[in-house]
Design a protein around this motif. Structure first.
Motif, mmCIF file in Angstrom:
data_model
loop_
_atom_site.group_PDB
_atom_site.id
_atom_site.type_symbol
_atom_site.label_atom_id
_atom_site.label_comp_id
_atom_site.label_asym_id
_atom_site.label_seq_id
_atom_site.Cartn_x
_atom_site.Cartn_y
_atom_site.Cartn_z
ATOM 1 N N ASP A 125 0.852 -1.184 0.000
ATOM 2 C CA ASP A 125 0.000 0.000 0.000
ATOM 3 C C ASP A 125 0.893 1.241 0.000
ATOM 4 O O ASP A 125 2.123 1.139 -0.059
ATOM 5 C CB ASP A 125 -0.949 -0.013 1.204
ATOM 6 N N SER A 126 0.291 2.403 0.056
ATOM 7 C CA SER A 126 1.083 3.637 -0.043
ATOM 8 C C SER A 126 2.079 3.756 1.109
ATOM 9 O O SER A 126 3.189 4.269 0.934
ATOM 10 C CB SER A 126 0.154 4.856 -0.072
ATOM 11 N N HIS A 127 1.684 3.274 2.280
ATOM 12 C CA HIS A 127 2.614 3.303 3.421
ATOM 13 C C HIS A 127 3.803 2.387 3.156
ATOM 14 O O HIS A 127 4.951 2.732 3.460
ATOM 15 C CB HIS A 127 1.894 2.878 4.696
#
Length: 272
Positions: free
Chosen positions: A27-29
């Motif tokens: 994911d973006s994290h």
């Protein structure tokens, strides 16, 4: 016998799949997760690969354009990987992954059609098309290691490491030159145990200076992904000792490498 460009491209494609599998589900994290390279995230590792895939393609098909851009970079103080990474930090992960896929596909398609011995310009040197493609595999494996380390996963080593080891050995003169040191005339014998339990050999067998151990540890050392203290390599002789203390398989200025104790020591090789 000239190198087989299709076989090299197939190995690079296989190494690409490994990197792709590491990042595809993030994911973006996850993309913003820090890697062992100071100041670099996983996204930075991928953008670095994509950027230099495009540059390598330009060097192969438009060498004059590459050389002109290189002159401009040199006049401005030389290549700065950190500045290049910063250039792409606002790119969304999905767009970054698509860019990497497209740049890698174009690189593979371009180099499959080249004669292995054709010379292409690169940073500080010219090299054969076969060496340029091998260098992209080395970079993919090395930056993939940074991603794997960031995620805390272990990649299964394969015999594709032979490409990385070969560049590491061939780059010995460059390693000394990058540190403004004279290149020793004495040969070095390198004996590495491959993941498939074969012995990979470079240099004359009678050489007094030697590097022995696992191919994985050697590749981690020459790509500066592990400090020598965190490998099981056995290094003997002053020339081999000096070389391995500064070894780098990649072009550009000397890297900072990794700190001793940053990673667990690798297993001792066996089967010799």
């Amino acid at each position: 016998m000239p190198a087989d460009m299709n076989a090299l491209a197939d190995d690079l494609a296989a190494e690409t799949v490994v990197v792709r599998q590491l990042v595809a589900g993030l994911d973006s994290h996850g993309w913003r997760q820090a890697t062992p390279a100071p100041g670099w995230t996983i996204a930075d590792q991928v953008s670095h690969l994509a950027h230099f895939d495009e540059v390598a393609t330009v060097s192969a098909i438009r060498p004059r354009e590459f050389s002109a851009e290189l002159e401009e970079l040199t006049a401005a103080g030389g290549i700065n990987p950190d500045a290049i990474a910063d250039r792409y930090r606002t790119m969304p992960p999905a767009e970054l992954l698509t860019w990497f896929d497209d740049a890698r596909a174009e690189l593979l398609s371009t180099f499959r059609g080249l004669h292995p011995s054709v010379r292409v310009p690169w940073f500080g040197m010219h090299m054969s098309a076969a060496s340029s493609l091998t260098a992209r595999l080395m970079e993919t494996w090395a930056h993939g290691q940074d991603i794997a380390d960031a995620l805390g996963v272990r990649r299964e080593p394969t015999d594709r490491l032979r490409h990385v080891a070969h560049i590491g050995v061939a780059a010995r003169p460059f390693s000394f030159a990058a540190h403004a040191r004279p290149v020793p005339e004495q040969p070095v014998r390198v004996e590495l145990l491959s993941p498939g339990r074969d012995m990979w050999l470079w240099g004359p067998p009678e050489a007094a200076d030697r590097v022995t151990g696992s191919a994985l540890d050697f590749c981690l050392a020459v790509t500066q992904r592990r400090h020598l203290d965190d490998t099981s390599l056995i290094i003997s002789g002053p020339v081999a000792t000096e070389w391995m203390s500064i070894a780098q398989a990649f072009a550009g200025p000397p890297g900072a490498g990794r700190k001793p104790g940053q990673f667990r020591r690798g297993p001792q090789p066996s089967g010799r």
